[in-house]
Scaffold this motif. Structure first.
Motif, PDB file in Angstrom:
ATOM      1  N   ALA A  22      -3.146   3.513  -9.196  1.00  0.00           N
ATOM      2  CA  ALA A  22      -2.321   2.482  -8.546  1.00  0.00           C
ATOM      3  C   ALA A  22      -2.248   2.718  -7.041  1.00  0.00           C
ATOM      4  O   ALA A  22      -2.324   1.760  -6.263  1.00  0.00           O
ATOM      5  CB  ALA A  22      -0.926   2.461  -9.156  1.00  0.00           C
ATOM      6  N   LYS A  23      -2.144   3.975  -6.625  1.00  0.00           N
ATOM      7  CA  LYS A  23      -2.097   4.281  -5.188  1.00  0.00           C
ATOM      8  C   LYS A  23      -3.385   3.830  -4.506  1.00  0.00           C
ATOM      9  O   LYS A  23      -3.354   3.193  -3.451  1.00  0.00           O
ATOM     10  CB  LYS A  23      -1.890   5.779  -4.968  1.00  0.00           C
ATOM     11  N   SER A  24      -4.511   4.159  -5.107  1.00  0.00           N
ATOM     12  CA  SER A  24      -5.807   3.782  -4.548  1.00  0.00           C
ATOM     13  C   SER A  24      -5.966   2.261  -4.551  1.00  0.00           C
ATOM     14  O   SER A  24      -6.434   1.674  -3.573  1.00  0.00           O
ATOM     15  CB  SER A  24      -6.925   4.430  -5.367  1.00  0.00           C
ATOM     16  N   PHE A  25      -5.556   1.630  -5.628  1.00  0.00           N
ATOM     17  CA  PHE A  25      -5.658   0.174  -5.750  1.00  0.00           C
ATOM     18  C   PHE A  25      -4.809  -0.515  -4.684  1.00  0.00           C
ATOM     19  O   PHE A  25      -5.262  -1.477  -4.048  1.00  0.00           O
ATOM     20  CB  PHE A  25      -5.212  -0.255  -7.152  1.00  0.00           C
ATOM     21  N   GLU A  26      -3.595  -0.024  -4.476  1.00  0.00           N
ATOM     22  CA  GLU A  26      -2.717  -0.620  -3.468  1.00  0.00           C
ATOM     23  C   GLU A  26      -3.316  -0.494  -2.065  1.00  0.00           C
ATOM     24  O   GLU A  26      -3.236  -1.430  -1.274  1.00  0.00           O
ATOM     25  CB  GLU A  26      -1.334   0.022  -3.512  1.00  0.00           C
ATOM     26  N   GLN A  27      -3.925   0.648  -1.767  1.00  0.00           N
ATOM     27  CA  GLN A  27      -4.553   0.825  -0.460  1.00  0.00           C
ATOM     28  C   GLN A  27      -5.710  -0.157  -0.285  1.00  0.00           C
ATOM     29  O   GLN A  27      -5.854  -0.780   0.767  1.00  0.00           O
ATOM     30  CB  GLN A  27      -5.056   2.260  -0.295  1.00  0.00           C
ATOM     31  N   ASP A  28      -6.538  -0.307  -1.312  1.00  0.00           N
ATOM     32  CA  ASP A  28      -7.645  -1.263  -1.244  1.00  0.00           C
ATOM     33  C   ASP A  28      -7.124  -2.688  -1.055  1.00  0.00           C
ATOM     34  O   ASP A  28      -7.670  -3.464  -0.274  1.00  0.00           O
ATOM     35  CB  ASP A  28      -8.522  -1.190  -2.497  1.00  0.00           C
ATOM     36  N   CYS A  29      -6.057  -3.027  -1.769  1.00  0.00           N
ATOM     37  CA  CYS A  29      -5.479  -4.368  -1.644  1.00  0.00           C
ATOM     38  C   CYS A  29      -4.927  -4.602  -0.246  1.00  0.00           C
ATOM     39  O   CYS A  29      -5.110  -5.677   0.330  1.00  0.00           O
ATOM     40  CB  CYS A  29      -4.383  -4.588  -2.683  1.00  0.00           C
ATOM     41  N   GLN A  30      -4.267  -3.610   0.309  1.00  0.00           N
ATOM     42  CA  GLN A  30      -3.721  -3.747   1.663  1.00  0.00           C
ATOM     43  C   GLN A  30      -4.847  -3.959   2.670  1.00  0.00           C
ATOM     44  O   GLN A  30      -4.730  -4.788   3.572  1.00  0.00           O
ATOM     45  CB  GLN A  30      -2.894  -2.522   2.038  1.00  0.00           C
ATOM     46  N   ASN A  31      -5.939  -3.214   2.508  1.00  0.00           N
ATOM     47  CA  ASN A  31      -7.089  -3.389   3.399  1.00  0.00           C
ATOM     48  C   ASN A  31      -7.682  -4.786   3.263  1.00  0.00           C
ATOM     49  O   ASN A  31      -8.047  -5.421   4.257  1.00  0.00           O
ATOM     50  CB  ASN A  31      -8.170  -2.345   3.116  1.00  0.00           C
ATOM     51  N   LEU A  32      -7.779  -5.270   2.052  1.00  0.00           N
ATOM     52  CA  LEU A  32      -8.347  -6.589   1.793  1.00  0.00           C
ATOM     53  C   LEU A  32      -7.446  -7.706   2.306  1.00  0.00           C
ATOM     54  O   LEU A  32      -7.910  -8.654   2.935  1.00  0.00           O
ATOM     55  CB  LEU A  32      -8.587  -6.779   0.287  1.00  0.00           C
ATOM     56  N   MET A  33      -6.158  -7.573   2.068  1.00  0.00           N
ATOM     57  CA  MET A  33      -5.237  -8.666   2.348  1.00  0.00           C
ATOM     58  C   MET A  33      -4.674  -8.630   3.760  1.00  0.00           C
ATOM     59  O   MET A  33      -4.080  -9.610   4.204  1.00  0.00           O
ATOM     60  CB  MET A  33      -4.124  -8.669   1.298  1.00  0.00           C
ATOM     61  N   GLY A  34      -4.837  -7.524   4.464  1.00  0.00           N
ATOM     62  CA  GLY A  34      -4.384  -7.452   5.845  1.00  0.00           C
ATOM     63  C   GLY A  34      -2.904  -7.745   6.032  1.00  0.00           C
ATOM     64  O   GLY A  34      -2.525  -8.422   6.990  1.00  0.00           O
ATOM     65  N   GLY A  35      -2.073  -7.277   5.128  1.00  0.00           N
ATOM     66  CA  GLY A  35      -0.632  -7.471   5.261  1.00  0.00           C
ATOM     67  C   GLY A  35      -0.101  -8.768   4.674  1.00  0.00           C
ATOM     68  O   GLY A  35       1.093  -8.984   4.634  1.00  0.00           O
ATOM     69  N   ARG A  36      -1.003  -9.650   4.246  1.00  0.00           N
ATOM     70  CA  ARG A  36      -0.548 -10.908   3.634  1.00  0.00           C
ATOM     71  C   ARG A  36      -0.029 -10.640   2.227  1.00  0.00           C
ATOM     72  O   ARG A  36      -0.320  -9.627   1.622  1.00  0.00           O
ATOM     73  CB  ARG A  36      -1.704 -11.916   3.556  1.00  0.00           C
ATOM     74  N   GLN A  37       0.721 -11.576   1.683  1.00  0.00           N
ATOM     75  CA  GLN A  37       1.322 -11.434   0.363  1.00  0.00           C
ATOM     76  C   GLN A  37       0.499 -12.089  -0.747  1.00  0.00           C
ATOM     77  O   GLN A  37       0.832 -11.949  -1.918  1.00  0.00           O
ATOM     78  CB  GLN A  37       2.728 -12.049   0.367  1.00  0.00           C
ATOM     79  N   PHE A  38      -0.556 -12.793  -0.378  1.00  0.00           N
ATOM     80  CA  PHE A  38      -1.341 -13.508  -1.389  1.00  0.00           C
ATOM     81  C   PHE A  38      -2.817 -13.438  -1.025  1.00  0.00           C
ATOM     82  O   PHE A  38      -3.180 -13.075   0.086  1.00  0.00           O
ATOM     83  CB  PHE A  38      -0.894 -14.967  -1.491  1.00  0.00           C
ATOM     84  N   ILE A  39      -3.654 -13.807  -1.981  1.00  0.00           N
ATOM     85  CA  ILE A  39      -5.100 -13.814  -1.761  1.00  0.00           C
ATOM     86  C   ILE A  39      -5.686 -15.064  -2.419  1.00  0.00           C
ATOM     87  O   ILE A  39      -5.181 -15.527  -3.453  1.00  0.00           O
ATOM     88  CB  ILE A  39      -5.751 -12.524  -2.313  1.00  0.00           C
ATOM     89  N   GLU A  40      -6.695 -15.597  -1.808  1.00  0.00           N
ATOM     90  CA  GLU A  40      -7.374 -16.773  -2.353  1.00  0.00           C
ATOM     91  C   GLU A  40      -8.507 -16.321  -3.291  1.00  0.00           C
ATOM     92  O   GLU A  40      -9.061 -15.235  -3.113  1.00  0.00           O
ATOM     93  CB  GLU A  40      -7.941 -17.628  -1.220  1.00  0.00           C
ATOM     94  N   PRO A  41      -8.856 -17.148  -4.276  1.00  0.00           N
ATOM     95  CA  PRO A  41      -9.915 -16.777  -5.222  1.00  0.00           C
ATOM     96  C   PRO A  41     -11.238 -16.397  -4.545  1.00  0.00           C
ATOM     97  O   PRO A  41     -11.908 -15.448  -4.971  1.00  0.00           O
ATOM     98  CB  PRO A  41     -10.079 -18.022  -6.090  1.00  0.00           C
ATOM     99  N   LYS A  42     -11.624 -17.101  -3.491  1.00  0.00           N
ATOM    100  CA  LYS A  42     -12.878 -16.792  -2.810  1.00  0.00           C
ATOM    101  C   LYS A  42     -12.843 -15.376  -2.236  1.00  0.00           C
ATOM    102  O   LYS A  42     -13.814 -14.631  -2.339  1.00  0.00           O
ATOM    103  CB  LYS A  42     -13.143 -17.804  -1.697  1.00  0.00           C
ATOM    104  N   GLU A  43     -11.710 -14.996  -1.638  1.00  0.00           N
ATOM    105  CA  GLU A  43     -11.569 -13.649  -1.089  1.00  0.00           C
ATOM    106  C   GLU A  43     -11.615 -12.596  -2.189  1.00  0.00           C
ATOM    107  O   GLU A  43     -12.200 -11.526  -2.016  1.00  0.00           O
ATOM    108  CB  GLU A  43     -10.251 -13.519  -0.330  1.00  0.00           C
ATOM    109  N   LEU A  44     -11.006 -12.916  -3.315  1.00  0.00           N
ATOM    110  CA  LEU A  44     -11.006 -11.995  -4.441  1.00  0.00           C
ATOM    111  C   LEU A  44     -12.421 -11.809  -4.988  1.00  0.00           C
ATOM    112  O   LEU A  44     -12.840 -10.685  -5.286  1.00  0.00           O
ATOM    113  CB  LEU A  44     -10.070 -12.494  -5.540  1.00  0.00           C
ATOM    114  N   LEU A  45     -13.165 -12.893  -5.085  1.00  0.00           N
ATOM    115  CA  LEU A  45     -14.548 -12.810  -5.549  1.00  0.00           C
ATOM    116  C   LEU A  45     -15.392 -11.979  -4.583  1.00  0.00           C
ATOM    117  O   LEU A  45     -16.179 -11.124  -5.008  1.00  0.00           O
ATOM    118  CB  LEU A  45     -15.149 -14.207  -5.716  1.00  0.00           C
TER     119      LEU A  45
END
Length: 76
Positions: A22-45
């Motif tokens: 979970a710690k590693s996953f959260e770090q990856d998500c923070q890097n991907l999302m850049g501080g935003r609270q949501f992600i679009e399907p294209k970005e997730l893909l």
């Protein structure tokens, strides 16, 4: 175990992960999302494809290293 909620296209998804992962996953998500609270399907893909490629290159490197070790051991 830790629960993490992801918002994708204005819909919340809660997942349960092992604490260490979970710690590693959260770090990856923070890097991907850049501080935003949501992600679009294209970005997730795009992130999924990137992680798959990272996994592919890592496995390829491991196989090459294993083959190199095997070759060295055969010579001895």
């Amino acid at each position: 175990m830790k629960q993490i909620t992801l918002t994708i296209s204005s819909r919340d998804y809660t997942i349960t992960l092992d604490d260490d992962f979970a710690k590693s996953f959260e770090q990856d998500c923070q890097n991907l999302m850049g501080g935003r609270q949501f992600i679009e399907p294209k970005e997730l893909l795009e992130a999924f494809v990137e992680k798959c490629y990272e996994n592919y290159t890592t496995l390829k490197a491991i196989k090459n290293a294993a083959n190199d070790i095997d070759d060295i051991l055969k010579r001895e």
